[in-house]
Design a protein around this motif. Structure first.
Motif, PDB file in Angstrom:
ATOM      1  N   GLN A   2      13.996   4.479 121.929  1.00  0.00           N
ATOM      2  CA  GLN A   2      15.391   4.815 122.163  1.00  0.00           C
ATOM      3  C   GLN A   2      15.710   6.170 121.565  1.00  0.00           C
ATOM      4  OE1 GLN A   2      16.922   2.430 124.002  1.00  0.00           O
ATOM      5  NE2 GLN A   2      14.971   1.402 123.889  1.00  0.00           N
ATOM      6  N   ASN A   3      16.796   6.750 122.042  1.00  0.00           N
ATOM      7  CA  ASN A   3      17.183   8.071 121.571  1.00  0.00           C
ATOM      8  C   ASN A   3      18.063   7.980 120.343  1.00  0.00           C
ATOM      9  OD1 ASN A   3      16.243   9.883 123.858  1.00  0.00           O
ATOM     10  ND2 ASN A   3      17.296   8.220 124.899  1.00  0.00           N
ATOM     11  N   SER A   4      17.605   8.452 119.265  1.00  0.00           N
ATOM     12  CA  SER A   4      18.440   8.560 118.080  1.00  0.00           C
ATOM     13  C   SER A   4      17.740   9.444 117.077  1.00  0.00           C
ATOM     14  CB  SER A   4      18.682   7.191 117.470  1.00  0.00           C
ATOM     15  OG  SER A   4      19.393   7.341 116.261  1.00  0.00           O
ATOM     16  N   SER A   5      18.529  10.260 116.408  1.00  0.00           N
ATOM     17  CA  SER A   5      17.921  11.098 115.386  1.00  0.00           C
ATOM     18  C   SER A   5      17.925  10.355 114.047  1.00  0.00           C
ATOM     19  CB  SER A   5      18.712  12.408 115.266  1.00  0.00           C
ATOM     20  OG  SER A   5      20.051  12.109 114.923  1.00  0.00           O
ATOM     21  N   VAL A  12      16.967  -3.819 113.864  1.00  0.00           N
ATOM     22  CA  VAL A  12      17.411  -3.126 115.080  1.00  0.00           C
ATOM     23  C   VAL A  12      16.196  -2.736 115.925  1.00  0.00           C
ATOM     24  CG1 VAL A  12      18.543  -1.053 115.977  1.00  0.00           C
ATOM     25  CG2 VAL A  12      19.577  -2.300 114.079  1.00  0.00           C
ATOM     26  N   ASP A  13      15.156  -2.242 115.285  1.00  0.00           N
ATOM     27  CA  ASP A  13      13.927  -1.896 116.013  1.00  0.00           C
ATOM     28  C   ASP A  13      13.394  -3.115 116.775  1.00  0.00           C
ATOM     29  OD1 ASP A  13      13.830   0.727 115.383  1.00  0.00           O
ATOM     30  OD2 ASP A  13      12.396   0.520 113.739  1.00  0.00           O
ATOM     31  N   LEU A  18      12.970  -6.162 122.324  1.00  0.00           N
ATOM     32  CA  LEU A  18      12.962  -7.411 123.091  1.00  0.00           C
ATOM     33  C   LEU A  18      13.088  -7.126 124.583  1.00  0.00           C
ATOM     34  CD1 LEU A  18      15.313  -9.692 120.930  1.00  0.00           C
ATOM     35  CD2 LEU A  18      12.808  -9.689 121.006  1.00  0.00           C
ATOM     36  N   LYS A  19      12.480  -8.012 125.370  1.00  0.00           N
ATOM     37  CA  LYS A  19      12.531  -7.882 126.824  1.00  0.00           C
ATOM     38  C   LYS A  19      13.984  -7.822 127.312  1.00  0.00           C
ATOM     39  CE  LYS A  19       9.278  -9.743 130.139  1.00  0.00           C
ATOM     40  NZ  LYS A  19       8.684 -10.931 130.720  1.00  0.00           N
ATOM     41  N   GLY A  20      14.314  -6.855 128.112  1.00  0.00           N
ATOM     42  CA  GLY A  20      15.661  -6.750 128.662  1.00  0.00           C
ATOM     43  C   GLY A  20      16.605  -5.927 127.799  1.00  0.00           C
ATOM     44  N   ILE A  55      21.371  -7.473 110.309  1.00  0.00           N
ATOM     45  CA  ILE A  55      21.253  -6.229 111.088  1.00  0.00           C
ATOM     46  C   ILE A  55      20.871  -5.052 110.204  1.00  0.00           C
ATOM     47  CG2 ILE A  55      22.653  -4.505 112.322  1.00  0.00           C
ATOM     48  CD1 ILE A  55      24.056  -6.721 113.753  1.00  0.00           C
ATOM     49  N   THR A  56      21.446  -5.008 109.015  1.00  0.00           N
ATOM     50  CA  THR A  56      21.212  -3.866 108.122  1.00  0.00           C
ATOM     51  C   THR A  56      20.051  -4.111 107.152  1.00  0.00           C
ATOM     52  OG1 THR A  56      22.957  -4.747 106.690  1.00  0.00           O
ATOM     53  CG2 THR A  56      23.596  -3.016 108.235  1.00  0.00           C
TER      54      THR A  56
END
Ligand SMILES: [Zn+2]
Length: 223
Positions: A2-5, A12-13, A18-20, A55-56
Motif C-alpha cells: 500500500q502507499n504510505s510514507s 495494520v500490515d 488479507l484477501k479482499g 490496531i495500534t
C-alpha cells in the motif's frame, strides 16, 4: 504494498494483507493515534478501547478466545471506519489517487472504456449495508468488482463520495468522457434498421393485398 510514507503497525500490515483488503489504503499511523480523528467512533464500535489497542499494537491484556474474536472483529470494523474518514482527507485522496494510477482497484469491465482505471465506491454511507463496488470515471457507471472476495468488504469504508473527490483532488486522473457507444447489430445491420425494414415490408405487403382485393372487388362488380 500500500502507499504510505508512514510505518504501519503489525496489525495494520496483517489486515491489509488479507484477501479482499487490497482496496484499503494504509491509514497513516499519525492519523490513527490522533484521538481527535476518532471522535464518536467509540459509540459505533464494541470493545472500542481493546480494538484500538489491537490496531495500534498496544494491547497487553490477555484475552480469552471468545473475547479475542470479538475484539478482533471490532478492530476490523474500527479500521474500516477510520479508513472512511482518512481517505476523504487531502492526504488520503492523494494516496487513493496513486493507487488508482497503479490500477490497484482494477479496470472498467466495459470493453469500450479500454481498460480505464476504476475506484472503489459505496452505494451507501451506512456501515453493514452494501459491499464495495467499483466506479469508472470514463463511462461514469458502477460495477460489481470482478472477484467475489470483495463481496464481504463493506462499501461504507470507502464512502459514496470517494471517486468524485479523488477526481477533484487529482484532475489529471479524470479521463475524457466515453465517446464510443456500442451499436446493437444483427448480421451487420443495426437492430432498429432491421425493425424499420420489416415495418416497411409489412406495409408494402398490406398495400399489395389491399390493391388485389380492390381489383377483385371491381372485377366482381363488372361480372
Ligand atoms: Zn467504464
Amino acid at each position: 504494498m500500500q502507499n504510505s510514507s508512514e510505518s504501519e503497525t503489525a496489525w495494520v500490515d496483517w489486515f491489509l494483507s488479507l484477501k479482499g483488503n487490497d482496496f484499503f489504503c494504509a491509514v497513516d499511523e499519525d492519523y490513527i493515534v490522533d484521538r481527535f480523528n476518532l471522535t464518536g467512533l467509540n459509540t459505533e464500535v464494541g470493545h472500542f478501547r481493546l480494538a484500538y489497542e489491537l490496531i495500534t499494537d498496544s494491547l497487553s491484556e490477555h484475552l480469552d478466545a471468545d473475547l479475542w474474536n470479538a475484539v478482533e472483529k471490532s478492530a476490523r470494523h474500527l479500521y474500516g471506519l477510520i479508513h472512511a474518514r482518512f481517505v476523504l482527507t487531502t492526504r488520503g485522496l492523494l494516496l487513493v489517487g496513486e493507487m488508482m494510477r497503479a490500477k490497484q482497484f482494477g479496470t472498467c469491465p466495459r470493453t469500450l472504456c479500454n481498460g480505464q482505471a476504476v475506484l472503489p465506491i459505496s452505494l451507501t454511507d451506512t456501515p453493514g449495508s452494501k459491499s464495495v463496488r467499483i466506479y469508472c470515471p470514463r463511462c461514469q457507471d458502477i460495477y460489481n468488482p470482478s472477484s467475489k472476495r470483495y463481496s464481504v468488504v463493506d462499501g461504507a469504508y470507502f464512502t459514496t463520495s470517494l471517486p468524485h473527490l479523488v477526481m477533484q483532488q487529482c484532475p489529471d486522473l479524470l479521463p475524457a468522457p466515453a465517446s464510443e457507444r456500442y451499436v446493437p447489430k444483427i448480421f451487420g445491420f443495426k437492430v432498429h434498421s432491421i425493425a424499420k425494414m420489416h415495418r416497411k415490408q409489412d406495409e408494402f405487403k398490406q398495400l399489395h393485398c389491399d390493391h388485389i382485393m380492390s381489383q377483385q372487388f371491381k372485377s366482381n362488380l363488372g361480372n
